[in-house]
Design an enzyme around this catalytic site. Structure first.
Site, PDB file in Angstrom:
ATOM      1  N   TYR A  55       0.847  -1.196   0.000  1.00 39.04           N
ATOM      2  CA  TYR A  55       0.000   0.000   0.000  1.00 39.04           C
ATOM      3  C   TYR A  55       0.874   1.235   0.000  1.00 39.04           C
ATOM      4  O   TYR A  55       1.851   1.302   0.741  1.00 39.04           O
ATOM      5  CB  TYR A  55      -0.901   0.028   1.240  1.00 39.04           C
ATOM      6  N   GLU A  57      -0.565   4.787  -0.442  1.00 39.22           N
ATOM      7  CA  GLU A  57      -1.410   5.978  -0.656  1.00 39.22           C
ATOM      8  C   GLU A  57      -0.565   7.237  -0.515  1.00 39.22           C
ATOM      9  O   GLU A  57       0.284   7.330   0.378  1.00 39.22           O
ATOM     10  CB  GLU A  57      -2.552   6.004   0.368  1.00 39.22           C
ATOM     11  N   ASP A 201      -7.286  13.988 -24.898  1.00 41.40           N
ATOM     12  CA  ASP A 201      -7.298  12.579 -24.493  1.00 41.40           C
ATOM     13  C   ASP A 201      -6.658  11.774 -25.618  1.00 41.40           C
ATOM     14  O   ASP A 201      -7.253  11.582 -26.676  1.00 41.40           O
ATOM     15  CB  ASP A 201      -8.751  12.149 -24.251  1.00 41.40           C
ATOM     16  N   ARG A 236      -2.097  -2.385 -18.719  1.00 43.52           N
ATOM     17  CA  ARG A 236      -3.365  -1.662 -18.569  1.00 43.52           C
ATOM     18  C   ARG A 236      -3.165  -0.582 -17.517  1.00 43.52           C
ATOM     19  O   ARG A 236      -2.595  -0.829 -16.447  1.00 43.52           O
ATOM     20  CB  ARG A 236      -4.483  -2.604 -18.123  1.00 43.52           C
TER      21      ARG A 236
HETATM   22  C1  LIG Z   1      -9.807   3.708 -24.232  1.00 45.36           C
HETATM   23  C2  LIG Z   1     -10.139   5.124 -24.010  1.00 45.36           C
HETATM   24  C3  LIG Z   1     -10.384   5.651 -22.730  1.00 45.36           C
HETATM   25  C4  LIG Z   1     -10.614   4.810 -21.503  1.00 45.36           C
HETATM   26  O1  LIG Z   1      -9.795   3.859 -21.188  1.00 45.36           O
HETATM   27  P1  LIG Z   1     -10.152   2.695 -20.135  1.00 45.36           P
HETATM   28  O2  LIG Z   1      -8.786   2.332 -19.700  1.00 45.36           O
HETATM   29  O3  LIG Z   1     -10.863   1.659 -20.918  1.00 45.36           O
HETATM   30  O4  LIG Z   1     -10.991   3.274 -19.051  1.00 45.36           O
HETATM   31  C5  LIG Z   1     -10.550   7.008 -22.594  1.00 45.36           C
HETATM   32  N1  LIG Z   1     -10.504   7.811 -23.656  1.00 45.36           N
HETATM   33  C6  LIG Z   1     -10.315   7.351 -24.899  1.00 45.36           C
HETATM   34  C7  LIG Z   1     -10.270   8.312 -26.031  1.00 45.36           C
HETATM   35  C8  LIG Z   1     -10.128   5.999 -25.131  1.00 45.36           C
HETATM   36  O5  LIG Z   1      -9.959   5.548 -26.367  1.00 45.36           O
END
Ligand SMILES: *Cc1c(COP(=O)(O)O)cnc(C)c1O
Length: 420
Positions: A55, A57, A201, A236
């Site tokens: 842990y 945090e 993003d 991941r």
């Molecule tokens: C895949 C994706 C996410 C989210 O990813 P997760 O790990 O599945 O929560 C967010 N934004 C975009 C543009 C994505 O392609």
């Protein structure tokens, strides 16, 4: 090739058997889902390390638990490598996944009810960009943007018009199913013209950006979020990059705002992935992803399929099935292709007449087949497998024969040979 510890075989042969079957599936299928990749053996080893046992945090140097010396070293290394890789001022490597990263940014910069301008899911945006089934659509006032009906590309004049009309506090640029480049400097201008934060993003395109084959949003964005498991080819997970002035807000939004203890084993694996991504071979890999996507797109078009916006600039393409098979939905097409060992996902196309569960399109990407060493020549074969399967979708025996050919084809590209 055996990536599973022998101890696991002793303790839990059932799990080993399931994972082994999936390894066979991953080896014998053409995996064309653009958000997936094969993480390297080194990344997987880091993920299964003893760093999972702690842990921690808080952040390096200010933990709420004792015994975090090596957690601090791990996380600091991941942060330093991410900063160097992307040229970011501040990085938070703790978000468990991309959705949590976006949630943290909203939590840091917005109040519930504030207005977000984001790309609609049906036009290629992500759930977390304001879809109404997602928290983002529940807690914020969302204005969606889409692509132009004719060009199927983002029209910056339309974005500007929406921004001026709705005065969003935050603009999200980025997508899960958009085959073209974004002009980040133009997005910056729009955001500045209405005093909005700009969140980019790059979950899908992070690897391309790190590899230098896609325009770079970092200089133009207040905040950049990304997953680490898509084109970036790590474990991941996710991370948030931002300008120094937002560092405290972002960090506090992740912990204690949304999460408890960070997953140090996957943070270690992220550090490994950042190291791999900084090597020259990674640039070559990313350039090949794009070359392969262009070659695959060209051959699909030769086979009579229409691609949304007419092609691709990145690692993915959207195939409009209605152009060739009026009655075939994306869902059915994806199932037929799976029968032949070709894994794609159904996806809405812009202005789709079908529902998200059915769709009129499929989304196809080249990161995984590029990881296993395929080049432009192989893309011709991949496109032809797709075309042949869909043409013979009602004929089980032909699909079986294609399945065998796909198997043989895949055998020439053993997945872990290329990853070490
Ligand atoms: C895949 C994706 C996410 C989210 O990813 P997760 O790990 O599945 O929560 C967010 N934004 C975009 C543009 C994505 O392609």
């Amino acid at each position: 090739m055996n990536t599973l510890e022998s101890k696991l075989g002793e303790v839990d042969p059932q799990i080993v058997e399931i994972a082994s079957k999936d390894l066979t599936r991953q080896q014998n299928s053409l995996m064309l889902i653009p958000s997936e990749n094969y993480a390297s053996r080194a990344v997987m080893e880091a993920q299964s390390s003893v760093l999972a046992n702690k842990y921690a945090e808080g952040y390096p140097g200010e933990r709420y638990y004792n015994g975090c010396k090596f957690m601090d070293e791990t996380e600091s290394l991941a942060i330093a490598r991410a900063k160097a890789l992307f040229g970011a001022e501040h990085v938070n490597v703790q978000p468990h996944a991309g959705s949590q990263a976006n949630m943290a940014v909203y939590h840091a910069l917005l109040e519930p009810g504030d207005t977000i301008l984001g790309m609609s899911l049906s036009h290629g945006g992500h759930l977390t960009h304001g879809d109404n089934v997602n928290f983002s659509g529940c807690y914020y006032n969302v204005v969606g943007y889409g692509v132009d009906a004719k060009t199927e590309r983002i029209d910056m004049e339309e974005i500007e018009r929406l921004a001026v009309e709705h005065r969003p506090k935050l603009i999200v640029v980025g997508a899960t199913a958009y085959p073209r480049h974004f002009d980040f400097s133009e997005w910056r201008q729009v955001a500045d013209s209405v005093g909005a934060y700009l969140l980019t993003d790059i979950a899908h395109i992070a690897g391309l950006i790190a590899g230098g084959v896609h325009p770079d949003p970092v200089p133009y964005s207040d905040v950049v979020t990304t997953t680490t498991h898509k084109t970036l080819r790590g474990p991941r997970g996710a991370m948030i990059m931002c300008k120094s002035e937002y560092a405290d807000k972002i960090d506090r939004a992740v912990f204690p705002g949304l999460q408890g203890g960070p997953f140090l084993h996957t943070i270690a694996a992220r550090a490994v992935a950042f190291k791999e991504a900084s090597e020259p071979a990674f640039k070559i890999y990313q350039a090949q992803i794009v070359k392969n996507a262009k070659a695959l797109a060209a051959r699909l078009i030769e086979n009579g399929f229409r691609l949304v916006s007419g092609g691709t600039d990145n690692h993915l393409m959207l195939m409009d099935l209605t152009s060739k098979y009026e009655k075939l939905s994306g869902r059915q097409a994806a199932d037929h292709l799976e029968d032949a060992g070709i894994i794609v996902n159904k996806n809405t196309i812009p202005f789709d007449k079908r529902k998200p569960r059915t769709t009129s399109g499929i989304r196809i990407g080249t990161p995984m087949i590029t990881t296993r060493g395929m080049k432009e020549d192989e893309m011709i074969q991949v496109a032809d497998f797709i075309a042949e399967t869909l043409e013979n979708r009602q004929k089980a025996s032909i699909k079986r024969r294609i399945r065998e050919k796909v198997n043989e084809f895949c055998a020439q590209f053993p997945i872990y040979e290329y990853l070490g």
